[in-house]
Design a protein around this motif. Structure first.
Motif, PDB file in Angstrom:
ATOM      1  N   LEU A 296       0.840  -1.202   0.000  1.00  0.00           N
ATOM      2  CA  LEU A 296       0.000   0.000   0.000  1.00  0.00           C
ATOM      3  C   LEU A 296       0.872   1.248   0.000  1.00  0.00           C
ATOM      4  CD1 LEU A 296      -2.668   1.646   0.521  1.00  0.00           C
ATOM      5  CD2 LEU A 296      -2.249   1.223   2.956  1.00  0.00           C
ATOM      6  N   PHE A 297       0.488   2.241  -0.817  1.00  0.00           N
ATOM      7  CA  PHE A 297       1.212   3.501  -0.870  1.00  0.00           C
ATOM      8  C   PHE A 297       0.399   4.607  -0.225  1.00  0.00           C
ATOM      9  CE2 PHE A 297       2.550   1.219  -4.715  1.00  0.00           C
ATOM     10  CZ  PHE A 297       3.885   1.067  -4.400  1.00  0.00           C
ATOM     11  N   SER A 298       1.089   5.513   0.418  1.00  0.00           N
ATOM     12  CA  SER A 298       0.478   6.735   0.939  1.00  0.00           C
ATOM     13  C   SER A 298       1.594   7.713   1.229  1.00  0.00           C
ATOM     14  CB  SER A 298      -0.333   6.444   2.218  1.00  0.00           C
ATOM     15  OG  SER A 298       0.549   6.074   3.263  1.00  0.00           O
ATOM     16  N   THR A 299       1.234   8.895   1.715  1.00  0.00           N
ATOM     17  CA  THR A 299       2.242   9.909   2.009  1.00  0.00           C
ATOM     18  C   THR A 299       2.534   9.989   3.504  1.00  0.00           C
ATOM     19  OG1 THR A 299       0.492  11.578   2.099  1.00  0.00           O
ATOM     20  CG2 THR A 299       1.644  11.295   0.001  1.00  0.00           C
ATOM     21  N   ALA A 300       2.163   8.943   4.259  1.00  0.00           N
ATOM     22  CA  ALA A 300       2.360   8.965   5.707  1.00  0.00           C
ATOM     23  C   ALA A 300       3.845   8.885   6.056  1.00  0.00           C
ATOM     24  CB  ALA A 300       1.610   7.808   6.356  1.00  0.00           C
ATOM     25  N   ILE A 301       4.172   9.320   7.257  1.00  0.00           N
ATOM     26  CA  ILE A 301       5.546   9.285   7.747  1.00  0.00           C
ATOM     27  C   ILE A 301       5.843   7.885   8.272  1.00  0.00           C
ATOM     28  CG2 ILE A 301       7.157  10.231   9.444  1.00  0.00           C
ATOM     29  CD1 ILE A 301       5.524  12.795   9.392  1.00  0.00           C
ATOM     30  N   PRO A 302       6.993   7.303   7.914  1.00  0.00           N
ATOM     31  CA  PRO A 302       7.325   5.966   8.426  1.00  0.00           C
ATOM     32  C   PRO A 302       7.372   5.941   9.955  1.00  0.00           C
ATOM     33  CG  PRO A 302       8.795   6.583   6.634  1.00  0.00           C
ATOM     34  CD  PRO A 302       7.995   7.812   6.977  1.00  0.00           C
ATOM     35  N   LYS A 303       6.682   4.974  10.533  1.00  0.00           N
ATOM     36  CA  LYS A 303       6.688   4.843  11.994  1.00  0.00           C
ATOM     37  C   LYS A 303       7.211   3.488  12.436  1.00  0.00           C
ATOM     38  CE  LYS A 303       1.827   3.406  12.146  1.00  0.00           C
ATOM     39  NZ  LYS A 303       0.494   3.691  12.711  1.00  0.00           N
ATOM     40  N   GLY A 304       7.145   2.497  11.557  1.00  0.00           N
ATOM     41  CA  GLY A 304       7.697   1.191  11.879  1.00  0.00           C
ATOM     42  C   GLY A 304       6.897   0.420  12.913  1.00  0.00           C
TER      43      GLY A 304
END
Length: 631
Positions: A296-304
């Protein structure tokens, strides 16, 4: 009944591997078997009255799968849904609070009990299976502080599924979710927690009945799981939906877990774009696994991945030799070690999924570059050909065409469009080089992940620790140790502690730190990918706009040439009727030659306009193809 050779659910949960609960697949097997067994009992009007992990036996099927059986019906009796009983049976940690008050606290009361007491026991059992611990724990343990145990179960707020007292005479703390150490996915937890909250209800009037319990648990068991890896967030999700649900329902379920709105959800599977039509059935989604999920793609910030450091759950050995205490400590440390191993695998798999997903995005962007570059170069080729034809078509004796202001402006505009397309082509070429460089970085990073040996190091420590643990398990059954055996026991404790320290060091330095560094790098790469994708969109739009405008300019220029050709023929005809043409010192083109030449020029311009129109249609079709997602 058949012989259950693999012990009970309790023995499974007491294994250090399951110190923090069962894996998701195994938990679902337990849930399915317990629900099926209880459904059979209720169909025959029987209440069990002593449901607990120790009374759920395990055997292994012909295909290696676990099968769990409800056993020990010594306390069972026939009881319809509307009937009550007053006799008390069961195991105190799993008893309904009303029964606990009478049986354990020895308080006289005139309450009668219904079939829902089994639901309370099922709730405690399922919580135990999911987490590896009991839901209600007073300070010192359930059997050492019975009054607080009773308080926790009876004062529990609505919606809470667990309660604990962390220190002596301390306040009661409530939990409304499963602990972070639980191995169940958030997707399954969201389905399970409401069930636990409604069957771990003291008041029988508020507690669910068996009909609703069977309906809700069957709803879970009938769902299929779709594995979705959020590339931007770097988190793997398990999305539980029914096979007959639509894609729109699936996207809403993804939205709940990732906060990515359906209109912003774009997917890749095994390197290919997935176009999901909201109205069709979710059965059309490809079969996924944890190692091969939808991306899945989005513009969210990586949080892990969010997790609890296993080092926080490691108990310490007491200095003196206490066989039972040493065994319990070793079991707790080993459980934390297995948790570290599980987390290490998840973190390493997460890095692999991040790199693989980025690689696929690179491939999609490279394909977009190739298509856009092909369109730009084709348009540029036609424009260059057109401009060259116009220069070669300049014929002496036709100054009115060369000096015509509109035609000159149109030719100038074609040259400008050709320059824009040339710059776009150069821009796309530079983007391709940048993407190739990033792809090479990804290959190196994937090689490093594949060469990682932290899992093997942790497993090696666990194997040695497990050998010592088994020795402690045997020793605890003995009344005491001789001097030499005691010295060996002390040495084993030292070695066990050293191995545990080494294991946790490898986990922190080789797993956690590398994973956190990979998250930072992943975030930077995702920003580059996002910027590159937006840039490619702008370039593609510029190429499409240039192509469309060039088509219009060519059509206008072609119309002007046709009008000039027609006007020239009329002028020549009038001149021929008025007087004979003077003898020219140099041969000049005849009207017939000019007519043929203009007709050829018009035909050429028409073909060029047709080619540009086809080219514009190609770009429009490319724009309708789902682009790589915003990242």
């Amino acid at each position: 009944m058949e012989y259950c050779s693999s012990g009970s659910l309790l023995s499974v949960l007491e294994s250090p591997e399951n110190a923090f609960g069962l894996p998701e697949d195994e938990f679902l097997v337990v849930l399915r078997c317990v629900v099926a067994g209880m459904n059979h009992l209720r169909e025959n009007g029987i209440v069990h009255r002593d449901i607990k992990p120790g009374n759920i036996m395990r055997l292994v099927g012909e295909e290696g799968q676990s099968i769990y059986k409800l056993t020990d019906f010594g306390a069972a009796r026939e009881l319809d849904d509307d009937e009550k009983f007053v006799s008390v049976y069961g195991t105190e940690e799993y008893l309904h609070p009303d029964m606990y008050e009478r049986a354990v606290l020895r308080k006289p009361q005139q309450k009668a009990f219904g079939v829902t007491v089994d639901l309370w026991s099922i709730g405690v059992t399922l919580y135990h299976a999911a987490t590896g611990s009991l839901p209600f724990i007073p300070f010192g343990g359930p059997r050492r502080n019975k009054e607080i145990m009773y308080r926790i179960t009876t004062e529990k707020p609505a919606g809470a599924i667990a309660g604990a007292q962390r220190r002596e005479n301390g306040p009661l703390e409530w939990s409304y979710t499963l602990p972070i150490t639980c191995q169940l996915s958030l997707g399954l937890q969201s389905q399970l927690v409401p069930i636990l909250a409604n069957i771990l209800e003291v008041e029988q009037a508020k507690c669910w009945g068996f009909d609703q319990f069977f309906a809700e648990t069957s709803d879970i068991l009938q769902r299929v799981v779709i594995h979705v890896f959020s590339l931007s967030q770097a988190v793997l999700h398990h999305v539980y939906i029914h096979a007959h649900n639509t894609i729109a329902i699936f996207q809403e379920a993804v939205h709940k877990q990732t906060s990515v709105a359906p209109r912003h959800q774009e997917y890749l599977f095994e390197g290919h774009l997935c176009v999901l039509e909201p109205s069709i059935s979710a059965q059309h989604i490809a079969h996924t696994t944890a190692s091969s999920p939808l991306t899945l793609f989005s513009t969210a910030i990586p949080k892990g991945l969010a997790f609890r450091d296993p080092a926080l759950d490691v108990p310490k050995f007491v200095p003196k030799v206490d066989l039972q205490a040493d065994y319990n400590t070793a079991k707790g440390v080993l459980g934390a070690g297995y948790q570290a191993l599980r987390l290490a695998r998840v973190l390493l798999d997460g890095q692999e999924l991040m790199l693989r997903g980025l690689h696929w995005v690179m491939e999609v962007l490279q394909a977009t570059c190739r298509r856009t570059l092909e369109v730009a170069r084709t348009s540029l080729l036609y424009l260059s050909s057109s401009l060259g034809t116009e220069r070669s078509s300049s014929v002496a004796g036709m100054p009115e065409i060369q000096e015509l202001k509109v035609a000159a402006e149109l030719r100038s505009r074609l040259r400008t469009l050709a320059e824009v397309l040339s710059r776009c082509s150069q821009n796309i070429t530079e983007t391709q080089e940048s993407l190739s460089s990033l792809s090479q970085e990804l290959v190196k990073s994937r090689d490093q992940v594949h060469e990682d040996r932290s899992i093997q190091q942790i497993q090696c420590c666990l194997d040695k620790m497990n050998f010592i643990y088994k020795q402690f398990k045997k020793s605890r059954m003995r009344p005491g140790l001789g001097y030499n055996e005691e010295q060996i026991h002390k040495l084993d404790k030292m070695n066990f502690s050293h191995l545990a320290k080494r294991l946790l060091q490898v986990f922190q330095e080789e797993c956690v730190q590398k994973y956190q560094a990979s998250l930072v790098t992943h975030g930077k790469r995702m920003r580059v990918v996002h910027e590159t994708r937006n840039h490619l969109r702008l370039v593609s739009c510029s190429v499409a706009a240039c192509n469309t405008e060039a088509q219009g300019v060519q059509e206008s220029l072609s119309k002007i040439l046709e009008e000039l050709s027609h006007q020239l023929l009329q002028d020549r005809a009038k001149g021929a009727q008025a007087s004979p043409p003077p003898i020219a010192p140099y041969p000049s083109p005849t009207p017939k030659d000019l007519l043929l030449h203009m007709q050829e020029l018009c035909e050429g311009m028409k073909l060029l306009a047709s080619d540009l129109l086809d080219n514009n249609r190609i770009i429009e079709r490319l724009n309708r193809v789902p682009a790589a997602p915003d990242v």
